[in-house]
Structure formats: structure tokens, C-alpha cells
Design an enzyme around this catalytic site. Sequence first.
Site, mmCIF file in Angstrom:
data_model
loop_
_atom_site.group_PDB
_atom_site.id
_atom_site.type_symbol
_atom_site.label_atom_id
_atom_site.label_comp_id
_atom_site.label_asym_id
_atom_site.label_seq_id
_atom_site.Cartn_x
_atom_site.Cartn_y
_atom_site.Cartn_z
ATOM 1 N N PHE A 169 1.262 2.242 7.584
ATOM 2 C CA PHE A 169 -0.038 2.493 8.217
ATOM 3 C C PHE A 169 -1.090 2.453 7.113
ATOM 4 O O PHE A 169 -0.980 3.180 6.115
ATOM 5 C CB PHE A 169 -0.014 3.878 8.874
ATOM 6 C CG PHE A 169 -1.346 4.336 9.399
ATOM 7 C CD1 PHE A 169 -2.114 5.254 8.683
ATOM 8 C CD2 PHE A 169 -1.827 3.857 10.610
ATOM 9 C CE1 PHE A 169 -3.336 5.692 9.166
ATOM 10 C CE2 PHE A 169 -3.059 4.294 11.098
ATOM 11 C CZ PHE A 169 -3.807 5.204 10.369
ATOM 12 N N VAL A 170 -2.073 1.555 7.269
ATOM 13 C CA VAL A 170 -3.138 1.441 6.263
ATOM 14 C C VAL A 170 -4.484 1.715 6.924
ATOM 15 O O VAL A 170 -4.800 1.167 7.980
ATOM 16 C CB VAL A 170 -3.145 0.037 5.612
ATOM 17 C CG1 VAL A 170 -4.305 -0.083 4.612
ATOM 18 C CG2 VAL A 170 -1.815 -0.225 4.912
ATOM 19 N N GLU A 229 -9.258 7.692 -3.659
ATOM 20 C CA GLU A 229 -9.473 7.503 -2.216
ATOM 21 C C GLU A 229 -8.756 8.573 -1.399
ATOM 22 O O GLU A 229 -9.314 9.142 -0.452
ATOM 23 C CB GLU A 229 -8.991 6.100 -1.817
ATOM 24 C CG GLU A 229 -9.899 4.994 -2.302
ATOM 25 C CD GLU A 229 -9.178 3.673 -2.534
ATOM 26 O OE1 GLU A 229 -7.941 3.597 -2.319
ATOM 27 O OE2 GLU A 229 -9.863 2.707 -2.941
ATOM 28 N N GLN A 230 -7.511 8.871 -1.789
ATOM 29 C CA GLN A 230 -6.754 9.850 -1.011
ATOM 30 C C GLN A 230 -7.349 11.251 -1.189
ATOM 31 O O GLN A 230 -7.382 12.043 -0.239
ATOM 32 C CB GLN A 230 -5.259 9.800 -1.380
ATOM 33 C CG GLN A 230 -4.646 8.445 -1.054
ATOM 34 C CD GLN A 230 -3.144 8.501 -0.783
ATOM 35 O OE1 GLN A 230 -2.586 9.552 -0.473
ATOM 36 N NE2 GLN A 230 -2.488 7.354 -0.865
ATOM 37 N N HIS A 277 0.814 -1.216 0.000
ATOM 38 C CA HIS A 277 0.000 0.000 0.000
ATOM 39 C C HIS A 277 0.848 1.266 0.000
ATOM 40 O O HIS A 277 1.826 1.351 0.744
ATOM 41 C CB HIS A 277 -0.937 -0.001 1.211
ATOM 42 C CG HIS A 277 -2.096 -0.915 1.021
ATOM 43 N ND1 HIS A 277 -1.959 -2.288 1.077
ATOM 44 C CD2 HIS A 277 -3.389 -0.666 0.719
ATOM 45 C CE1 HIS A 277 -3.130 -2.832 0.828
ATOM 46 N NE2 HIS A 277 -4.013 -1.876 0.605
ATOM 47 N N PRO A 278 0.466 2.238 -0.809
ATOM 48 C CA PRO A 278 1.194 3.515 -0.818
ATOM 49 C C PRO A 278 0.851 4.304 0.450
ATOM 50 O O PRO A 278 -0.272 4.219 0.957
ATOM 51 C CB PRO A 278 0.642 4.226 -2.053
ATOM 52 C CG PRO A 278 -0.753 3.738 -2.172
ATOM 53 C CD PRO A 278 -0.707 2.293 -1.730
HETATM 54 N N1 2AL Z 1 -1.705 3.651 3.379
HETATM 55 C C1 2AL Z 1 -3.018 3.692 3.047
HETATM 56 O O1 2AL Z 1 -3.896 3.535 3.891
HETATM 57 N N2 2AL Z 1 -3.313 3.907 1.724
HETATM 58 C C2 2AL Z 1 -4.608 3.978 1.277
HETATM 59 N N3 2AL Z 1 -5.759 3.819 1.935
HETATM 60 C C3 2AL Z 1 -6.807 3.989 1.040
HETATM 61 O O2 2AL Z 1 -7.994 3.940 1.295
HETATM 62 N N4 2AL Z 1 -6.291 4.247 -0.195
HETATM 63 C C4 2AL Z 1 -4.936 4.257 -0.104
HETATM 64 O O3 2AL Z 1 -4.090 4.482 -0.999
#
Ligand code: 2AL
Length: 170
Positions: free
Chosen positions: A119-120, A87-88, A67-68
Site C-alpha cells: 500500500f503506497v 515523510e513517515q 516502497h517501504p
Molecule cells: N508505503 C508507503 O506509502 N511509503 C511511503 N509513503 C511516503 O510518503 N513515504 C513512504 O515511505
Amino acid sequence: HSIQQVNEMKYEEFLQVFGNVVEHCALCAAAIWAHRPFYNVQELHAELCHFIDNLPSIGREGILRLHPDLAGRIAQLGLLTSESKKEQLSAGLDTLTEDERETIMDLNERYKEKFGFPFVICARDNKKHAILTGLKIRIENTSEVEVTTGVEEVKKIMMYRLLDLVKTDN
Ligand SMILES: NC(=O)NC1=NC(=O)NC1=O
């Protein structure tokens, strides 16, 4: 695509359509194609979740590493996938003050330093303040908790991406 059309797809088309419902992880869609037909989009999502949950923890950590960062270098370079970019943007990460951006980038770096994965969080469920708060709170968790929490967020991101692809008004 209606769920009927989805169920008739050869795996090449299925991958073209669903290959990025988990960011940069076409393996998930490539695997669960074999479990078609899917009764509805919820079942398709459940099958993908089941596949992810059955990966060893090293695999689930790998999914997080794909994930970026939120408001990270890739985002600044304009190199996000179209899904991540949308999303961002929806989280308002294009409207960060310089302070906010510095704080997020610093916290992301510290989070990655501590856990060895990013962190996602589901950006379509969290605006920038919730993201900052989430970072500050979750960085205090253990690695085990954060693998689980991050994967749960990946599942939320995946649901939104599936709903963008599968017509549900049949
Ligand atoms: N590190 C992230 O949480 N990335 C992201 N969450 C999202 O919902 N889109 C993303 O690119």
C-alpha cells in the site's frame, strides 16, 4: 539547486541528487536525464511521470514494491531512507498507539497478500488517520485500480522530493 544548475549536471551528479526522488528507483532519474534541459521543476516532474506512465504494468508494480511499508518493520528497525523517514514522521507515524500500529501492520500484510505489492500513499499529504482510512478503503479495490492509485501517490511523493531539491524562487 537552481533549474539552470540542474540542466548543467552530468548524469553522475544528476543521479546523486535525484536518484531517490522515486524511492529506491534511480532508473527513473537515470532515464530522464537524457531529456534535459528542463524548463522548470514542473517539467522535470512531468518527464518523470511520463517515463513511469509508459512502463508496462509489471514495471509500475515494481516501483510500488520498492516502497517501504508505512510504520513497518523497516521503519521500526530504523532502516528507512532519509526521505521516507521524514515523510513517515510528518504523517505522525511515530505517535501510533499500539492498537493503531497493530491495525496498520495487519492491514499492510493483508494488502500485500491480496495485491503482491505494498500500500503506497503520500505520507506528506496524509496524517495517520487518513492513512488508516485509505488502507481500509483501498484494500477493497481491484489490482488494476490499486496499481494506478499507488503510482499516482508515488508521483505526489516525487513532487515533494523534487521541491526539496530544486530552488523555485528564481
Ligand atoms: N508505503 C508507503 O506509502 N511509503 C511511503 N509513503 C511516503 O510518503 N513515504 C513512504 O515511505
